[in-house]
Design an enzyme around this catalytic site. Sequence first.
Site, PDB file in Angstrom:
ATOM      1  N   SER A  21      57.955   1.980  41.310  1.00 34.10           N
ATOM      2  CA  SER A  21      58.694   2.485  40.158  1.00 34.10           C
ATOM      3  C   SER A  21      57.738   2.782  39.006  1.00 34.10           C
ATOM      4  O   SER A  21      57.083   1.877  38.472  1.00 34.10           O
ATOM      5  CB  SER A  21      59.726   1.454  39.709  1.00 34.10           C
ATOM      6  OG  SER A  21      60.217   1.822  38.438  1.00 34.10           O
ATOM      7  N   HIS A  44      59.527   6.230  42.605  1.00 33.62           N
ATOM      8  CA  HIS A  44      60.849   6.005  42.005  1.00 33.62           C
ATOM      9  C   HIS A  44      60.701   6.211  40.500  1.00 33.62           C
ATOM     10  O   HIS A  44      59.789   5.670  39.875  1.00 33.62           O
ATOM     11  CB  HIS A  44      61.263   4.568  42.332  1.00 33.62           C
ATOM     12  CG  HIS A  44      62.637   4.185  41.905  1.00 33.62           C
ATOM     13  ND1 HIS A  44      63.762   4.428  42.668  1.00 33.62           N
ATOM     14  CD2 HIS A  44      63.081   3.542  40.793  1.00 33.62           C
ATOM     15  CE1 HIS A  44      64.836   3.949  42.056  1.00 33.62           C
ATOM     16  NE2 HIS A  44      64.454   3.408  40.913  1.00 33.62           N
ATOM     17  N   ASP A  46      62.765   5.917  36.925  1.00 33.48           N
ATOM     18  CA  ASP A  46      63.953   5.341  36.289  1.00 33.48           C
ATOM     19  C   ASP A  46      64.268   6.046  34.986  1.00 33.48           C
ATOM     20  O   ASP A  46      63.479   5.994  34.043  1.00 33.48           O
ATOM     21  CB  ASP A  46      63.710   3.852  36.015  1.00 33.48           C
ATOM     22  CG  ASP A  46      63.760   3.053  37.289  1.00 33.48           C
ATOM     23  OD1 ASP A  46      64.793   3.107  37.967  1.00 33.48           O
ATOM     24  OD2 ASP A  46      62.756   2.383  37.601  1.00 33.48           O
ATOM     25  N   MET A  48      66.765   6.266  31.815  1.00 34.00           N
ATOM     26  CA  MET A  48      67.744   5.466  31.060  1.00 34.00           C
ATOM     27  C   MET A  48      68.096   6.202  29.773  1.00 34.00           C
ATOM     28  O   MET A  48      67.203   6.688  29.078  1.00 34.00           O
ATOM     29  CB  MET A  48      67.138   4.105  30.718  1.00 34.00           C
ATOM     30  CG  MET A  48      66.632   3.359  31.942  1.00 34.00           C
ATOM     31  SD  MET A  48      65.900   1.796  31.467  1.00 34.00           S
ATOM     32  CE  MET A  48      65.347   1.202  33.074  1.00 34.00           C
ATOM     33  N   HIS A  77      66.190   7.960  39.704  1.00 33.05           N
ATOM     34  CA  HIS A  77      67.351   7.063  39.552  1.00 33.05           C
ATOM     35  C   HIS A  77      67.871   7.233  38.134  1.00 33.05           C
ATOM     36  O   HIS A  77      67.235   6.795  37.179  1.00 33.05           O
ATOM     37  CB  HIS A  77      66.861   5.628  39.826  1.00 33.05           C
ATOM     38  CG  HIS A  77      67.867   4.556  39.594  1.00 33.05           C
ATOM     39  ND1 HIS A  77      67.516   3.226  39.443  1.00 33.05           N
ATOM     40  CD2 HIS A  77      69.218   4.593  39.497  1.00 33.05           C
ATOM     41  CE1 HIS A  77      68.597   2.497  39.258  1.00 33.05           C
ATOM     42  NE2 HIS A  77      69.648   3.298  39.280  1.00 33.05           N
ATOM     43  N   MET A  79      70.191   6.318  35.307  1.00 32.49           N
ATOM     44  CA  MET A  79      71.094   5.302  34.738  1.00 32.49           C
ATOM     45  C   MET A  79      71.623   5.883  33.433  1.00 32.49           C
ATOM     46  O   MET A  79      71.149   5.575  32.337  1.00 32.49           O
ATOM     47  CB  MET A  79      70.305   3.997  34.510  1.00 32.49           C
ATOM     48  CG  MET A  79      69.951   3.298  35.814  1.00 32.49           C
ATOM     49  SD  MET A  79      68.601   2.114  35.609  1.00 32.49           S
ATOM     50  CE  MET A  79      67.193   3.189  35.843  1.00 32.49           C
ATOM     51  N   MET A 148      71.598  -2.356  43.341  1.00 33.78           N
ATOM     52  CA  MET A 148      70.782  -2.963  42.279  1.00 33.78           C
ATOM     53  C   MET A 148      70.706  -4.468  42.495  1.00 33.78           C
ATOM     54  O   MET A 148      71.734  -5.134  42.678  1.00 33.78           O
ATOM     55  CB  MET A 148      71.390  -2.692  40.901  1.00 33.78           C
ATOM     56  CG  MET A 148      71.322  -1.249  40.433  1.00 33.78           C
ATOM     57  SD  MET A 148      69.669  -0.532  40.394  1.00 33.78           S
ATOM     58  CE  MET A 148      68.782  -1.670  39.323  1.00 33.78           C
ATOM     59  N   ASP A 183      66.504  -2.419  44.458  1.00 33.95           N
ATOM     60  CA  ASP A 183      65.783  -2.104  43.226  1.00 33.95           C
ATOM     61  C   ASP A 183      65.995  -3.220  42.217  1.00 33.95           C
ATOM     62  O   ASP A 183      67.119  -3.477  41.787  1.00 33.95           O
ATOM     63  CB  ASP A 183      66.344  -0.769  42.703  1.00 33.95           C
ATOM     64  CG  ASP A 183      65.658  -0.268  41.449  1.00 33.95           C
ATOM     65  OD1 ASP A 183      64.660  -0.857  41.026  1.00 33.95           O
ATOM     66  OD2 ASP A 183      66.134   0.747  40.908  1.00 33.95           O
TER      67      ASP A 183
HETATM   68  C1  DX5 Z   1      65.760  -1.325  36.519  1.00 38.39           C
HETATM   69  C2  DX5 Z   1      65.160  -0.176  37.297  1.00 38.39           C
HETATM   70  C3  DX5 Z   1      64.143  -0.589  38.282  1.00 38.39           C
HETATM   71  C4  DX5 Z   1      62.908  -1.222  37.715  1.00 38.39           C
HETATM   72  C5  DX5 Z   1      62.426  -2.223  38.719  1.00 38.39           C
HETATM   73  O1  DX5 Z   1      66.826  -0.853  35.750  1.00 38.39           O
HETATM   74  O2  DX5 Z   1      66.169   0.515  38.008  1.00 38.39           O
HETATM   75  O3  DX5 Z   1      63.752   0.489  39.134  1.00 38.39           O
HETATM   76  O4  DX5 Z   1      61.880  -0.306  37.458  1.00 38.39           O
HETATM   77  O5  DX5 Z   1      61.407  -2.922  38.134  1.00 38.39           O
HETATM   78  P1  DX5 Z   1      60.844  -4.288  38.721  1.00 38.39           P
HETATM   79  O6  DX5 Z   1      60.394  -4.032  40.118  1.00 38.39           O
HETATM   80  O7  DX5 Z   1      59.721  -4.589  37.782  1.00 38.39           O
HETATM   81  O8  DX5 Z   1      61.968  -5.281  38.674  1.00 38.39           O
HETATM   82 ZN    ZN Z   2      65.516   2.150  39.574  1.00 32.92          ZN
END
Ligand code: DX5
Ligand code: ZN
Length: 234
Positions: A21, A44, A46, A48, A77, A79, A148, A183
């Site tokens: 990620s 990956h 993320d 947000m 991904h 969110m 998740m 994840d």
């Molecule tokens: C959290 C994200 C994850 C995050 C995981 O909201 O969706 O993808 O980057 O990070 P680690 O592996 O550090 O928990």
């Molecule tokens: Zn993620």
Amino acid sequence: MSIKRGNPWGQFGERPLIAPSLLACDFVRVGEQIAAAADADLFHVDIMDGHFVPNLSMGPGFVKSVRAFTNRPLDVHIMVTDPAYFADRFAQAGADSITFHIEATDKPEEIIDFLHDKGLGAGISIKPATPAEAIEGIIDKVDVVLVMTVEPGYGGQTFMKDQLSKISQVRSMLPDGVRLEVDGGINPATAALAAQAGADVFVAGVNVFGSNDIDGAIKALRSAVTEARKKRSG
Ligand code: DX5
Ligand code: ZN
């Protein structure tokens, strides 16, 4: 370098996949860290929006830059509160597959069809409090289900072991060929637990990019998962 675009999920056969990620990168050294992650299957990303989750991360410009830098597939991904709008924005930016949250829409099929019409992968994600039944009607339409294993919003949290039974349940619901991604809080020990429960795509942020041996961290995840899958089948 030729850039492969489009739905990535069919190209790997059945082997487990490691998806570092990029949220956990040092953002002044992203290129260097992506290059160090040579054994990654996908990256990956993320996204947000500060609304669906209480944090902001990267935007389409980040995906566009990463797209031009690596030929690894980008597993984006989102969110976000408006997944239909952002699916389009991140498709244009160069995502190969986009995973959105069932909690954010009551029209998931429209987004899945939109992504598939563009030749991209489509994934559906569920938060820890969302039951597996919430995605029952659409699991045969997606390429990947993302369970998740932390509350989405931040990297570096602790893996929620109470999600393991949901991982097993989702695996038993999934048609052959649909990937099951986990994840949040993934390290070799938790990846092994998730693999035994039936996961086959492993996102890891801090465990990979927080390491001073990025390639070694990916290889350690891969070997933990390979061992755990042997136990699952044996
Ligand atoms: C959290 C994200 C994850 C995050 C995981 O909201 O969706 O993808 O980057 O990070 P680690 O592996 O550090 O928990
Ligand atoms: Zn993620």
